[in-house]
Motif scaffolding. Structure first.
Motif, PDB file in Angstrom:
ATOM      1  N   ARG A   1       0.825  -1.210   0.000  1.00 42.85           N
ATOM      2  CA  ARG A   1       0.000   0.000   0.000  1.00 42.85           C
ATOM      3  C   ARG A   1       0.862   1.264   0.000  1.00 42.85           C
ATOM      4  O   ARG A   1       0.505   2.263  -0.615  1.00 42.85           O
ATOM      5  CB  ARG A   1      -0.941   0.002   1.187  1.00 42.85           C
ATOM      6  CG  ARG A   1      -2.028  -1.059   1.061  1.00 42.85           C
ATOM      7  CD  ARG A   1      -2.845  -1.152   2.310  1.00 42.85           C
ATOM      8  NE  ARG A   1      -4.247  -0.978   1.984  1.00 42.85           N
ATOM      9  CZ  ARG A   1      -5.207  -0.930   2.875  1.00 42.85           C
ATOM     10  NH1 ARG A   1      -4.926  -1.004   4.161  1.00 42.85           N
ATOM     11  NH2 ARG A   1      -6.454  -0.796   2.504  1.00 42.85           N
ATOM     12  N   ALA A   2       1.990   1.222   0.680  1.00 44.19           N
ATOM     13  CA  ALA A   2       2.869   2.392   0.754  1.00 44.19           C
ATOM     14  C   ALA A   2       3.639   2.615  -0.539  1.00 44.19           C
ATOM     15  O   ALA A   2       3.824   3.756  -0.971  1.00 44.19           O
ATOM     16  CB  ALA A   2       3.855   2.234   1.923  1.00 44.19           C
ATOM     17  N   GLU A   3       4.081   1.546  -1.172  1.00 42.60           N
ATOM     18  CA  GLU A   3       4.978   1.670  -2.325  1.00 42.60           C
ATOM     19  C   GLU A   3       4.259   1.651  -3.675  1.00 42.60           C
ATOM     20  O   GLU A   3       4.785   2.164  -4.648  1.00 42.60           O
ATOM     21  CB  GLU A   3       6.029   0.566  -2.297  1.00 42.60           C
ATOM     22  CG  GLU A   3       6.916   0.567  -1.063  1.00 42.60           C
ATOM     23  CD  GLU A   3       7.760   1.819  -0.910  1.00 42.60           C
ATOM     24  OE1 GLU A   3       8.008   2.520  -1.913  1.00 42.60           O
ATOM     25  OE2 GLU A   3       8.175   2.103   0.226  1.00 42.60           O
ATOM     26  N   LEU A   4       3.089   1.056  -3.734  1.00 44.18           N
ATOM     27  CA  LEU A   4       2.405   0.894  -5.024  1.00 44.18           C
ATOM     28  C   LEU A   4       1.312   1.947  -5.198  1.00 44.18           C
ATOM     29  O   LEU A   4       0.124   1.637  -5.302  1.00 44.18           O
ATOM     30  CB  LEU A   4       1.839  -0.528  -5.141  1.00 44.18           C
ATOM     31  CG  LEU A   4       2.868  -1.657  -5.095  1.00 44.18           C
ATOM     32  CD1 LEU A   4       2.176  -3.011  -5.099  1.00 44.18           C
ATOM     33  CD2 LEU A   4       3.869  -1.543  -6.242  1.00 44.18           C
TER      34      LEU A   4
ATOM     35  N   LEU B   1      11.720  -4.391  -4.509  1.00 44.26           N
ATOM     36  CA  LEU B   1      10.975  -4.942  -5.646  1.00 44.26           C
ATOM     37  C   LEU B   1       9.700  -4.139  -5.899  1.00 44.26           C
ATOM     38  O   LEU B   1       9.338  -3.871  -7.050  1.00 44.26           O
ATOM     39  CB  LEU B   1      10.643  -6.411  -5.400  1.00 44.26           C
ATOM     40  CG  LEU B   1      11.828  -7.374  -5.388  1.00 44.26           C
ATOM     41  CD1 LEU B   1      11.402  -8.734  -4.841  1.00 44.26           C
ATOM     42  CD2 LEU B   1      12.443  -7.497  -6.762  1.00 44.26           C
ATOM     43  N   LEU B   2       9.023  -3.750  -4.831  1.00 45.47           N
ATOM     44  CA  LEU B   2       7.802  -2.955  -4.974  1.00 45.47           C
ATOM     45  C   LEU B   2       8.104  -1.583  -5.568  1.00 45.47           C
ATOM     46  O   LEU B   2       7.376  -1.103  -6.445  1.00 45.47           O
ATOM     47  CB  LEU B   2       7.099  -2.803  -3.626  1.00 45.47           C
ATOM     48  CG  LEU B   2       6.502  -4.087  -3.041  1.00 45.47           C
ATOM     49  CD1 LEU B   2       6.037  -3.845  -1.613  1.00 45.47           C
ATOM     50  CD2 LEU B   2       5.388  -4.618  -3.909  1.00 45.47           C
ATOM     51  N   ARG B   3       9.171  -0.960  -5.120  1.00 49.02           N
ATOM     52  CA  ARG B   3       9.544   0.354  -5.668  1.00 49.02           C
ATOM     53  C   ARG B   3       9.878   0.249  -7.146  1.00 49.02           C
ATOM     54  O   ARG B   3       9.481   1.107  -7.939  1.00 49.02           O
ATOM     55  CB  ARG B   3      10.721   0.923  -4.883  1.00 49.02           C
ATOM     56  CG  ARG B   3      10.344   1.411  -3.519  1.00 49.02           C
ATOM     57  CD  ARG B   3      11.495   1.959  -2.728  1.00 49.02           C
ATOM     58  NE  ARG B   3      11.020   2.442  -1.435  1.00 49.02           N
ATOM     59  CZ  ARG B   3      11.804   2.739  -0.424  1.00 49.02           C
ATOM     60  NH1 ARG B   3      13.115   2.624  -0.528  1.00 49.02           N
ATOM     61  NH2 ARG B   3      11.282   3.173   0.708  1.00 49.02           N
ATOM     62  N   ALA B   4      10.586  -0.797  -7.511  1.00 49.55           N
ATOM     63  CA  ALA B   4      10.919  -0.996  -8.926  1.00 49.55           C
ATOM     64  C   ALA B   4       9.664  -1.280  -9.748  1.00 49.55           C
ATOM     65  O   ALA B   4       9.528  -0.796 -10.874  1.00 49.55           O
ATOM     66  CB  ALA B   4      11.927  -2.137  -9.079  1.00 49.55           C
ATOM     67  N   THR B   5       8.739  -2.028  -9.185  1.00 50.48           N
ATOM     68  CA  THR B   5       7.472  -2.314  -9.877  1.00 50.48           C
ATOM     69  C   THR B   5       6.701  -1.030 -10.101  1.00 50.48           C
ATOM     70  O   THR B   5       6.189  -0.786 -11.196  1.00 50.48           O
ATOM     71  CB  THR B   5       6.634  -3.321  -9.066  1.00 50.48           C
ATOM     72  OG1 THR B   5       7.358  -4.555  -8.998  1.00 50.48           O
ATOM     73  CG2 THR B   5       5.286  -3.558  -9.694  1.00 50.48           C
ATOM     74  N   ALA B   6       6.604  -0.194  -9.081  1.00 52.69           N
ATOM     75  CA  ALA B   6       5.862   1.066  -9.199  1.00 52.69           C
ATOM     76  C   ALA B   6       6.483   1.978 -10.255  1.00 52.69           C
ATOM     77  O   ALA B   6       5.774   2.691 -10.959  1.00 52.69           O
ATOM     78  CB  ALA B   6       5.817   1.774  -7.846  1.00 52.69           C
ATOM     79  N   ALA B   7       7.805   1.936 -10.388  1.00 53.53           N
ATOM     80  CA  ALA B   7       8.489   2.794 -11.354  1.00 53.53           C
ATOM     81  C   ALA B   7       8.468   2.246 -12.769  1.00 53.53           C
ATOM     82  O   ALA B   7       8.707   2.982 -13.729  1.00 53.53           O
ATOM     83  CB  ALA B   7       9.944   3.001 -10.900  1.00 53.53           C
ATOM     84  N   ALA B   8       8.185   0.956 -12.909  1.00 54.49           N
ATOM     85  CA  ALA B   8       8.209   0.315 -14.228  1.00 54.49           C
ATOM     86  C   ALA B   8       6.953   0.670 -15.034  1.00 54.49           C
ATOM     87  O   ALA B   8       5.919   1.028 -14.475  1.00 54.49           O
ATOM     88  CB  ALA B   8       8.305  -1.204 -14.068  1.00 54.49           C
ATOM     89  N   SER B   9       7.094   0.568 -16.325  1.00 53.03           N
ATOM     90  CA  SER B   9       5.939   0.782 -17.203  1.00 53.03           C
ATOM     91  C   SER B   9       6.005  -0.230 -18.323  1.00 53.03           C
ATOM     92  O   SER B   9       7.010  -0.908 -18.518  1.00 53.03           O
ATOM     93  CB  SER B   9       5.944   2.204 -17.754  1.00 53.03           C
ATOM     94  OG  SER B   9       7.107   2.429 -18.522  1.00 53.03           O
ATOM     95  N   GLY B  10       4.922  -0.327 -19.056  1.00 51.41           N
ATOM     96  CA  GLY B  10       4.890  -1.271 -20.175  1.00 51.41           C
ATOM     97  C   GLY B  10       4.264  -2.577 -19.795  1.00 51.41           C
ATOM     98  O   GLY B  10       3.706  -2.741 -18.715  1.00 51.41           O
TER      99      GLY B  10
END
Length: 121
Positions: free
Chosen positions: A32-35, A109-118
Protein backbone atom coordinates in the motif's frame (compact mmCIF):
# COMPACT_ATOMS: atom_id res chain seq x y z
CA UNK A 1 -1.96 -23.43 -4.40
CA UNK A 2 -4.28 -22.72 -1.47
CA UNK A 3 -7.01 -20.26 -2.46
CA UNK A 4 -8.96 -18.34 0.12
CA UNK A 5 -12.69 -17.66 -0.23
CA UNK A 6 -12.19 -14.33 1.62
CA UNK A 7 -14.07 -11.50 -0.11
CA UNK A 8 -11.48 -8.84 0.79
CA UNK A 9 -7.95 -8.53 2.14
CA UNK A 10 -8.98 -7.76 5.73
CA UNK A 11 -10.92 -11.05 5.86
CA UNK A 12 -8.00 -12.88 4.23
CA UNK A 13 -5.57 -11.66 6.86
CA UNK A 14 -8.00 -12.41 9.71
CA UNK A 15 -8.15 -16.10 8.77
CA UNK A 16 -4.36 -16.61 9.02
CA UNK A 17 -2.41 -18.06 11.96
CA UNK A 18 -0.90 -15.34 14.16
CA UNK A 19 2.73 -15.76 13.01
CA UNK A 20 1.75 -15.46 9.36
CA UNK A 21 -0.80 -12.73 9.98
CA UNK A 22 1.91 -10.43 11.32
CA UNK A 23 4.24 -10.75 8.34
CA UNK A 24 1.48 -10.74 5.70
CA UNK A 25 0.02 -7.62 7.28
CA UNK A 26 3.47 -6.06 6.95
CA UNK A 27 3.62 -7.13 3.28
CA UNK A 28 0.25 -5.48 2.75
CA UNK A 29 1.46 -2.27 4.42
CA UNK A 30 4.51 -2.23 2.14
CA UNK A 31 2.37 -2.79 -0.96
CA UNK A 32 0.00 0.00 0.00
CA UNK A 33 2.87 2.39 0.75
CA UNK A 34 4.98 1.67 -2.32
CA UNK A 35 2.41 0.89 -5.02
CA UNK A 36 0.78 4.30 -5.45
CA UNK A 37 -1.91 4.24 -8.13
CA UNK A 38 -2.46 0.49 -7.77
CA UNK A 39 -5.74 -1.09 -6.67
CA UNK A 40 -5.84 -3.73 -3.94
CA UNK A 41 -8.04 -6.69 -4.92
CA UNK A 42 -8.56 -10.34 -4.13
CA UNK A 43 -7.56 -12.42 -7.17
CA UNK A 44 -7.22 -16.19 -7.33
CA UNK A 45 -7.87 -16.31 -3.58
CA UNK A 46 -5.04 -13.99 -2.57
CA UNK A 47 -4.33 -10.27 -2.17
CA UNK A 48 -3.15 -8.71 -5.43
CA UNK A 49 -2.25 -5.22 -6.61
CA UNK A 50 -3.39 -4.11 -10.03
CA UNK A 51 -2.49 -1.18 -12.22
CA UNK A 52 -4.83 -0.45 -15.12
CA UNK A 53 -6.68 -3.70 -14.38
CA UNK A 54 -3.55 -5.89 -14.58
CA UNK A 55 -2.11 -7.62 -11.50
CA UNK A 56 1.58 -6.90 -11.04
CA UNK A 57 2.12 -8.09 -7.44
CA UNK A 58 0.38 -10.58 -5.14
CA UNK A 59 1.14 -12.51 -1.98
CA UNK A 60 -0.26 -15.58 -0.27
CA UNK A 61 0.06 -17.86 2.70
CA UNK A 62 0.66 -21.34 1.28
CA UNK A 63 0.90 -24.65 3.14
CA UNK A 64 4.71 -24.72 3.12
CA UNK A 65 5.65 -21.08 2.58
CA UNK A 66 4.71 -17.46 2.16
CA UNK A 67 4.66 -16.60 -1.51
CA UNK A 68 5.33 -13.19 -3.03
CA UNK A 69 4.34 -13.03 -6.69
CA UNK A 70 6.32 -10.58 -8.81
CA UNK A 71 4.59 -10.60 -12.17
CA UNK A 72 6.81 -8.08 -13.98
CA UNK A 73 9.53 -9.92 -15.86
CA UNK A 74 11.49 -6.69 -16.33
CA UNK A 75 11.73 -6.18 -12.57
CA UNK A 76 12.72 -9.82 -12.00
CA UNK A 77 15.44 -9.42 -14.64
CA UNK A 78 16.70 -6.18 -13.08
CA UNK A 79 16.96 -7.91 -9.68
CA UNK A 80 18.40 -11.20 -10.98
CA UNK A 81 21.54 -10.88 -8.89
CA UNK A 82 19.66 -10.26 -5.62
CA UNK A 83 17.09 -12.95 -6.39
CA UNK A 84 19.72 -15.56 -7.31
CA UNK A 85 20.15 -16.75 -3.72
CA UNK A 86 16.42 -16.84 -3.02
CA UNK A 87 13.89 -19.67 -3.34
CA UNK A 88 12.38 -18.39 -6.59
CA UNK A 89 10.04 -19.95 -9.10
CA UNK A 90 9.19 -18.40 -12.46
CA UNK A 91 7.41 -15.45 -10.85
CA UNK A 92 7.12 -16.46 -7.22
CA UNK A 93 9.50 -15.68 -4.40
CA UNK A 94 9.01 -18.21 -1.58
CA UNK A 95 9.85 -17.75 2.08
CA UNK A 96 9.70 -21.01 4.04
CA UNK A 97 9.29 -19.33 7.44
CA UNK A 98 7.55 -16.06 8.32
CA UNK A 99 10.63 -14.71 10.07
CA UNK A 100 12.68 -15.20 6.88
CA UNK A 101 10.62 -12.81 4.74
CA UNK A 102 13.16 -10.27 3.47
CA UNK A 103 11.15 -7.06 3.82
CA UNK A 104 14.00 -4.91 2.49
CA UNK A 105 14.14 -6.95 -0.72
CA UNK A 106 10.35 -6.87 -1.04
CA UNK A 107 10.33 -3.07 -0.56
CA UNK A 108 12.95 -2.67 -3.30
CA UNK A 109 10.98 -4.94 -5.65
CA UNK A 110 7.80 -2.96 -4.97
CA UNK A 111 9.54 0.35 -5.67
CA UNK A 112 10.92 -1.00 -8.93
CA UNK A 113 7.47 -2.31 -9.88
CA UNK A 114 5.86 1.07 -9.20
CA UNK A 115 8.49 2.79 -11.35
CA UNK A 116 8.21 0.32 -14.23
CA UNK A 117 5.94 0.78 -17.20
CA UNK A 118 4.89 -1.27 -20.18
CA UNK A 119 3.69 -4.84 -20.49
CA UNK A 120 3.65 -7.24 -17.55
CA UNK A 121 5.34 -10.69 -17.73
Amino acid sequence: MVQSPAPHVDAYLAELPDDRQVVLTRLRELCRAELKGFTEVMAYGMPAYERDGVAEVAFASQKQCISFYLLRGDVRDAFAERLAGQDMGKGCLRFRKPERVDLDLVRDLLRATAAASGPVC
